[in-house]
Design an enzyme around this catalytic site. Structure first.
Site, PDB file in Angstrom:
ATOM      1  CB  THR A   1       3.851  59.718 -45.517  1.00 39.70           C
ATOM      2  OG1 THR A   1       2.772  60.026 -44.432  1.00 39.70           O
ATOM      3  CG2 THR A   1       5.114  58.774 -44.922  1.00 39.70           C
TER       4      THR A   1
ATOM      5  CB  VAL B   1      -1.276  53.978 -35.036  1.00 40.30           C
ATOM      6  CG1 VAL B   1      -0.128  52.880 -36.151  1.00 40.30           C
ATOM      7  CG2 VAL B   1      -0.502  54.449 -33.860  1.00 40.30           C
ATOM      8  N   GLY B   2      -2.298  55.582 -38.412  1.00 38.27           N
ATOM      9  CA  GLY B   2      -1.998  55.409 -39.642  1.00 38.27           C
ATOM     10  C   GLY B   2      -1.515  54.227 -40.081  1.00 38.27           C
ATOM     11  CG  ASP B   3      -0.326  53.813 -44.596  1.00 39.43           C
ATOM     12  OD1 ASP B   3      -0.373  55.842 -43.460  1.00 39.43           O
ATOM     13  OD2 ASP B   3      -0.202  54.068 -45.391  1.00 39.43           O
TER      14      ASP B   3
ATOM     15  CB  THR C   1       2.567  58.995 -49.232  1.00 40.44           C
ATOM     16  OG1 THR C   1       2.159  58.742 -51.083  1.00 40.44           O
ATOM     17  CG2 THR C   1       3.876  58.502 -48.800  1.00 40.44           C
ATOM     18  N   GLY C   2      -0.527  59.466 -47.917  1.00 42.73           N
ATOM     19  CA  GLY C   2      -2.022  59.665 -48.096  1.00 42.73           C
ATOM     20  C   GLY C   2      -2.430  59.557 -46.973  1.00 42.73           C
TER      21      GLY C   2
ATOM     22  N   GLY D   1      -4.067  57.474 -44.676  1.00 45.87           N
ATOM     23  CA  GLY D   1      -3.400  55.922 -43.837  1.00 45.87           C
ATOM     24  C   GLY D   1      -4.968  55.095 -43.570  1.00 45.87           C
TER      25      GLY D   1
HETATM   26  N1  GLY Z   1       0.147  57.995 -44.684  1.00 48.65           N
HETATM   27  C1  GLY Z   1       0.553  58.493 -42.942  1.00 48.65           C
HETATM   28  C2  GLY Z   1      -0.508  57.871 -42.135  1.00 48.65           C
HETATM   29  O1  GLY Z   1      -1.928  58.337 -42.523  1.00 48.65           O
HETATM   30  O2  GLY Z   1       0.029  58.409 -41.682  1.00 48.65           O
END
Ligand code: GLY
Length: 366
Positions: free
Chosen positions: A217, A246-248, A268-269, A271
């Site tokens: 990310t 969908v992530g964070d 990042t990482g 989510g």
């Molecule tokens: N941090 C990005 C995701 O997990 O989509």
């Protein structure tokens, strides 16, 4: 390594004494704010009290980003120095990476979902107005961060997803393009052929070496000399995710949060861990309560470790088997990047050029 201790607002590893990024990176004119500093209320005209936090302005434009954002921080600082708005600076910084086919975690060239389709997520937040915009599971558009900014500017909504987000982007003239590069398609095929010995997709080699699904990310927080701050987070999400995951990154409060009076934070990482901790918002709230950026980040990382109880997400000493990064920038120019395990760095540009700076961390990487 054990838990970090703080000396003079800086975090050090208990076992190795490693310094945090703030100590290592020579800063100009920081206003140090103690851990007990809190909200100060300054009265304006009668009946018009305005809340102000006790942070002075920064010495000049500053941008911070994830480690893949060296070009983003350079661009963001250039734009702010030319008088452009902090949100435009953050977005046009990350657009460089979104358009780069060689970064397989973001935009064009990002790794696809399990069906081989690239789905992008992005969010923006503008500190001076406290407005936000986001898109999720957006297909065929290279620069979701620009679409998220338009959601903020041109709609009464905050988040558009999937086909609706695509129609909105096309209405504003964005061109549909195939985002799947050959490199991303080949990585997806390698993952697919190694999924099972019991299906008809044959491995291209005899080895089934450990294959770790990448996450990646870019997040960028931009602060100008007036103390205005904005941020943007954009991603292709977890590689080979279930379509629609969908992530964070596009969730305001999780992958990004900005408070114009306090500062901003992006992540990042993994989510899912950031979603479950409302991570970026909690970091910003910690700074609002008087924590330094490094303490604010480490506190949320520690909470993530404590709330990770699912066995498949734990490594042997009962610690997470994943990592999460936060990048926090306070309105006075103080900043930190942090992650659970050692070895990470993040991009900083304070007007003297973009460079990578070590992140603070909770534990030595096993
Ligand atoms: N941090 C990005 C995701 O997990 O989509």
């Amino acid at each position: 390594m054990g838990r970090p201790v703080r000396a003079g607002g800086a975090a050090r590893c208990v076992e190795c004494g490693a310094m945090d990024a703030q100590e290592r990176f020579s800063r100009r004119g920081f206003v140090q704010v103690g851990a007990t500093a809190g909200l100060a209320v300054a009265a304006g005209k009668a009946g018009e009290a305005s809340s102000r936090l006790p942070f002075g302005p920064p010495p000049g434009p500053i941008a911070i980003s994830s480690a893949n954002g060296l070009r983003a921080t350079t661009k963001a600082v250039e734009l702010m120095a030319a008088g452009r708005d902090t949100l435009e600076a953050a977005v046009e910084g990350v657009v460089i990476v979104e358009e780069d086919p060689n970064d397989m975690s973001v935009g064009y060239g990002g790794l696809p979902n399990e069906e081989g389709v690239v789905e992008l997520d992005a969010s923006v937040m503008h500190g001076p107005t406290m407005r936000a915009g986001a898109v999720a599971a957006l297909q065929n558009i290279k620069t979701p961060s620009r679409v998220a900014k338009l959601v903020m500017e041109r709609t009464d909504h905050v988040l558009l997803v999937g086909p609706g987000a695509l129609r909105f982007a096309k209405a504003y003239g964005f061109k549909e393009e195939n985002l799947l590069t050959d490199a991303a398609r080949e990585a997806w095929l390698r993952w697919k052929t190694r999924l099972s010995k019991e299906d008809d997709w044959l491995d291209d080699d005899e080895t089934r070496a450990d294959f770790k699904r990448p996450t990646g990310t870019i997040s960028c927080i931009a602060l100008n000399a007036k103390g205005e701050v904005s941020g943007c987070t954009t991603t292709s999400g977890l590689a080979f995710k279930i379509p629609g995951r969908v992530g964070d990154s596009p969730i305001i409060g999780a992958g990004l949060y900005v408070d114009g009076e306090v500062g901003g934070c992006g992540s990042t990482g993994r989510g899912e861990a950031v979603l479950q901790s409302c991570g970026s918002r909690t970091v910003v709230e910690n700074m609002k309560d008087g924590m330094t950026p490094e303490d604010a980040v480490l506190d949320v990382l520690k909470r993530i470790c404590e709330q990770t109880k699912t066995t498949r997400l734990l490594s042997s000493p009962g610690r997470p088997n994943f990592d999460v990064n936060f990048y926090a920038l306070r309105v006075d120019g103080r900043f930190a990047g942090g992650r659970i395990y050692s070895g990470g760095s993040f991009a900083v540009n304070d007007g003297t050029g973009s460079k990578l700076v070590p992140e603070v961390y909770l534990y030595e990487r096993p």
